[in-house]
Each structure stands twice: as C-alpha cells, then as structure tokens.
Design a protein around this motif. Structure first.
Motif, PDB file in Angstrom:
ATOM      1  N   PHE A  39       0.852  -1.189   0.000  1.00  0.00           N
ATOM      2  CA  PHE A  39       0.000   0.000   0.000  1.00  0.00           C
ATOM      3  C   PHE A  39       0.889   1.241   0.000  1.00  0.00           C
ATOM      4  O   PHE A  39       0.869   2.044   0.925  1.00  0.00           O
ATOM      5  N   PRO A  40       1.690   1.392  -1.074  1.00  0.00           N
ATOM      6  CA  PRO A  40       2.666   2.486  -1.131  1.00  0.00           C
ATOM      7  C   PRO A  40       2.002   3.834  -1.375  1.00  0.00           C
ATOM      8  O   PRO A  40       0.884   3.921  -1.869  1.00  0.00           O
ATOM      9  N   SER A  41       2.763   4.871  -1.045  1.00  0.00           N
ATOM     10  CA  SER A  41       2.255   6.226  -1.247  1.00  0.00           C
ATOM     11  C   SER A  41       2.913   6.911  -2.440  1.00  0.00           C
ATOM     12  O   SER A  41       2.591   8.057  -2.734  1.00  0.00           O
ATOM     13  N   ASP A  42       3.818   6.204  -3.112  1.00  0.00           N
ATOM     14  CA  ASP A  42       4.474   6.817  -4.272  1.00  0.00           C
ATOM     15  C   ASP A  42       4.797   5.767  -5.326  1.00  0.00           C
ATOM     16  O   ASP A  42       4.656   4.564  -5.107  1.00  0.00           O
ATOM     17  N   GLY A  43       5.225   6.235  -6.477  1.00  0.00           N
ATOM     18  CA  GLY A  43       5.529   5.360  -7.599  1.00  0.00           C
ATOM     19  C   GLY A  43       6.664   4.390  -7.330  1.00  0.00           C
ATOM     20  O   GLY A  43       6.648   3.253  -7.788  1.00  0.00           O
ATOM     21  N   MET A  44       7.668   4.833  -6.586  1.00  0.00           N
ATOM     22  CA  MET A  44       8.777   3.932  -6.255  1.00  0.00           C
ATOM     23  C   MET A  44       8.286   2.789  -5.378  1.00  0.00           C
ATOM     24  O   MET A  44       8.708   1.648  -5.540  1.00  0.00           O
ATOM     25  N   GLY A  45       7.385   3.077  -4.470  1.00  0.00           N
ATOM     26  CA  GLY A  45       6.815   2.033  -3.624  1.00  0.00           C
ATOM     27  C   GLY A  45       6.027   1.019  -4.428  1.00  0.00           C
ATOM     28  O   GLY A  45       6.049  -0.177  -4.139  1.00  0.00           O
ATOM     29  N   VAL A  46       5.340   1.495  -5.448  1.00  0.00           N
ATOM     30  CA  VAL A  46       4.595   0.598  -6.334  1.00  0.00           C
ATOM     31  C   VAL A  46       5.564  -0.349  -7.029  1.00  0.00           C
ATOM     32  O   VAL A  46       5.324  -1.559  -7.104  1.00  0.00           O
ATOM     33  N   LEU A  47       6.683   0.169  -7.501  1.00  0.00           N
ATOM     34  CA  LEU A  47       7.677  -0.669  -8.184  1.00  0.00           C
ATOM     35  C   LEU A  47       8.256  -1.734  -7.250  1.00  0.00           C
ATOM     36  O   LEU A  47       8.453  -2.877  -7.661  1.00  0.00           O
ATOM     37  N   VAL A  48       8.495  -1.363  -6.002  1.00  0.00           N
ATOM     38  CA  VAL A  48       9.006  -2.327  -5.027  1.00  0.00           C
ATOM     39  C   VAL A  48       7.991  -3.448  -4.839  1.00  0.00           C
ATOM     40  O   VAL A  48       8.330  -4.635  -4.873  1.00  0.00           O
ATOM     41  N   ALA A  49       6.732  -3.082  -4.650  1.00  0.00           N
ATOM     42  CA  ALA A  49       5.680  -4.089  -4.457  1.00  0.00           C
ATOM     43  C   ALA A  49       5.544  -4.968  -5.696  1.00  0.00           C
ATOM     44  O   ALA A  49       5.385  -6.195  -5.581  1.00  0.00           O
ATOM     45  N   GLN A  50       5.615  -4.377  -6.867  1.00  0.00           N
ATOM     46  CA  GLN A  50       5.484  -5.152  -8.101  1.00  0.00           C
ATOM     47  C   GLN A  50       6.626  -6.142  -8.268  1.00  0.00           C
ATOM     48  O   GLN A  50       6.424  -7.252  -8.759  1.00  0.00           O
ATOM     49  N   ARG A  51       7.830  -5.774  -7.837  1.00  0.00           N
ATOM     50  CA  ARG A  51       8.958  -6.709  -7.901  1.00  0.00           C
ATOM     51  C   ARG A  51       8.723  -7.897  -6.987  1.00  0.00           C
ATOM     52  O   ARG A  51       9.060  -9.029  -7.342  1.00  0.00           O
ATOM     53  N   TRP A  66      -1.979  -5.359  -5.955  1.00  0.00           N
ATOM     54  CA  TRP A  66      -2.503  -6.718  -5.823  1.00  0.00           C
ATOM     55  C   TRP A  66      -2.097  -7.503  -7.063  1.00  0.00           C
ATOM     56  O   TRP A  66      -2.359  -7.064  -8.186  1.00  0.00           O
ATOM     57  N   GLY A  67      -1.462  -8.619  -6.850  1.00  0.00           N
ATOM     58  CA  GLY A  67      -1.049  -9.449  -7.983  1.00  0.00           C
ATOM     59  C   GLY A  67      -0.135  -8.736  -8.953  1.00  0.00           C
ATOM     60  O   GLY A  67      -0.103  -9.038 -10.137  1.00  0.00           O
ATOM     61  N   GLY A  68       0.588  -7.762  -8.463  1.00  0.00           N
ATOM     62  CA  GLY A  68       1.511  -7.012  -9.311  1.00  0.00           C
ATOM     63  C   GLY A  68       0.883  -5.858 -10.058  1.00  0.00           C
ATOM     64  O   GLY A  68       1.555  -5.177 -10.831  1.00  0.00           O
ATOM     65  N   ALA A  69      -0.392  -5.607  -9.851  1.00  0.00           N
ATOM     66  CA  ALA A  69      -1.075  -4.524 -10.565  1.00  0.00           C
ATOM     67  C   ALA A  69      -1.416  -3.376  -9.615  1.00  0.00           C
ATOM     68  O   ALA A  69      -1.972  -3.593  -8.538  1.00  0.00           O
ATOM     69  N   SER A  70      -1.090  -2.188 -10.044  1.00  0.00           N
ATOM     70  CA  SER A  70      -1.429  -0.990  -9.266  1.00  0.00           C
ATOM     71  C   SER A  70      -2.921  -0.700  -9.410  1.00  0.00           C
ATOM     72  O   SER A  70      -3.623  -1.323 -10.205  1.00  0.00           O
ATOM     73  N   GLU A  71      -3.374   0.275  -8.665  1.00  0.00           N
ATOM     74  CA  GLU A  71      -4.784   0.683  -8.735  1.00  0.00           C
ATOM     75  C   GLU A  71      -5.156   1.074 -10.168  1.00  0.00           C
ATOM     76  O   GLU A  71      -6.176   0.644 -10.695  1.00  0.00           O
ATOM     77  N   ARG A  72      -4.312   1.871 -10.790  1.00  0.00           N
ATOM     78  CA  ARG A  72      -4.562   2.336 -12.155  1.00  0.00           C
ATOM     79  C   ARG A  72      -4.585   1.163 -13.138  1.00  0.00           C
ATOM     80  O   ARG A  72      -5.439   1.081 -14.011  1.00  0.00           O
ATOM     81  N   GLU A  73      -3.641   0.248 -12.982  1.00  0.00           N
ATOM     82  CA  GLU A  73      -3.584  -0.909 -13.873  1.00  0.00           C
ATOM     83  C   GLU A  73      -4.820  -1.797 -13.722  1.00  0.00           C
ATOM     84  O   GLU A  73      -5.346  -2.296 -14.710  1.00  0.00           O
ATOM     85  N   ARG A  74      -5.300  -1.952 -12.498  1.00  0.00           N
ATOM     86  CA  ARG A  74      -6.512  -2.761 -12.288  1.00  0.00           C
ATOM     87  C   ARG A  74      -7.732  -2.095 -12.913  1.00  0.00           C
ATOM     88  O   ARG A  74      -8.581  -2.776 -13.486  1.00  0.00           O
ATOM     89  N   ARG A  75      -7.820  -0.792 -12.849  1.00  0.00           N
ATOM     90  CA  ARG A  75      -8.934  -0.090 -13.507  1.00  0.00           C
ATOM     91  C   ARG A  75      -8.898  -0.328 -15.012  1.00  0.00           C
ATOM     92  O   ARG A  75      -9.932  -0.556 -15.639  1.00  0.00           O
ATOM     93  N   ARG A  76      -7.697  -0.287 -15.587  1.00  0.00           N
ATOM     94  CA  ARG A  76      -7.562  -0.551 -17.028  1.00  0.00           C
ATOM     95  C   ARG A  76      -7.988  -1.970 -17.372  1.00  0.00           C
ATOM     96  O   ARG A  76      -8.654  -2.194 -18.386  1.00  0.00           O
ATOM     97  N   ILE A  77      -7.570  -2.922 -16.568  1.00  0.00           N
ATOM     98  CA  ILE A  77      -7.938  -4.322 -16.803  1.00  0.00           C
ATOM     99  C   ILE A  77      -9.449  -4.470 -16.776  1.00  0.00           C
ATOM    100  O   ILE A  77     -10.048  -5.109 -17.653  1.00  0.00           O
ATOM    101  N   LEU A  78     -10.094  -3.879 -15.780  1.00  0.00           N
ATOM    102  CA  LEU A  78     -11.554  -3.981 -15.677  1.00  0.00           C
ATOM    103  C   LEU A  78     -12.238  -3.320 -16.872  1.00  0.00           C
ATOM    104  O   LEU A  78     -13.211  -3.851 -17.402  1.00  0.00           O
ATOM    105  N   ARG A  79     -11.726  -2.169 -17.326  1.00  0.00           N
ATOM    106  CA  ARG A  79     -12.305  -1.501 -18.502  1.00  0.00           C
ATOM    107  C   ARG A  79     -12.178  -2.380 -19.737  1.00  0.00           C
ATOM    108  O   ARG A  79     -13.120  -2.510 -20.518  1.00  0.00           O
TER     109      ARG A  79
END
Length: 68
Positions: free
Chosen positions: A7-19, A44-57
């Motif tokens: 549950f990162p607060s920045d883009g670098m945190g997202v990259l760490v979680a995705q790794r 979740w599962g390597g996808a950020s909030e934005r990426e999950r919205r795209r997948i659902l769309r």
C-alpha cells in the motif's frame, strides 16, 4: 512481508511491491481477488490501482463487443 509494502504512497513504492509480486506463486489469484472484489487501494497481484482499472475496462469492453 509487511502489509505496508503493498500500500505504497508513491511510484517507487509501487515498483518495489510489483517486484515482490513478480516472484509470488499466487500473484494471478491475488489479482483476480482484487478485481472481483473491486479493491481500489494497493498493489494486488503485481497490478497498481490504475492498472486494475484498465484491466476492468478492457474486460467490460470485450464483453460488450460481443453483445448486440
């Protein structure tokens, strides 16, 4: 792992979680859980909030293309 990592607060945190997710044997199931339950926050599962919205769309679009 500490839950805060996913549950990162920045883009670098997202990259760490995705790794971390890239090495996880249940990442696909984790992603599906988040998509099915419309979870808005975190990685979740390597996808950020934005990426999950795209997948659902994309899924909604592909389902409506065949209707008619």
């Amino acid at each position: 792992m500490a839950p805060d990592i996913f549950f990162p607060s920045d883009g670098m945190g997202v990259l760490v979680a995705q790794r971390i997710c890239a090495e996880c044997p249940v990442a696909d199931q984790c992603l599906e859980y988040a998509l099915e339950n419309h979870i808005d926050h975190g990685v979740w599962g390597g996808a950020s909030e934005r990426e999950r919205r795209r997948i659902l769309r994309r899924r909604r679009s592909s389902h409506t293309v065949g209707v008619g």
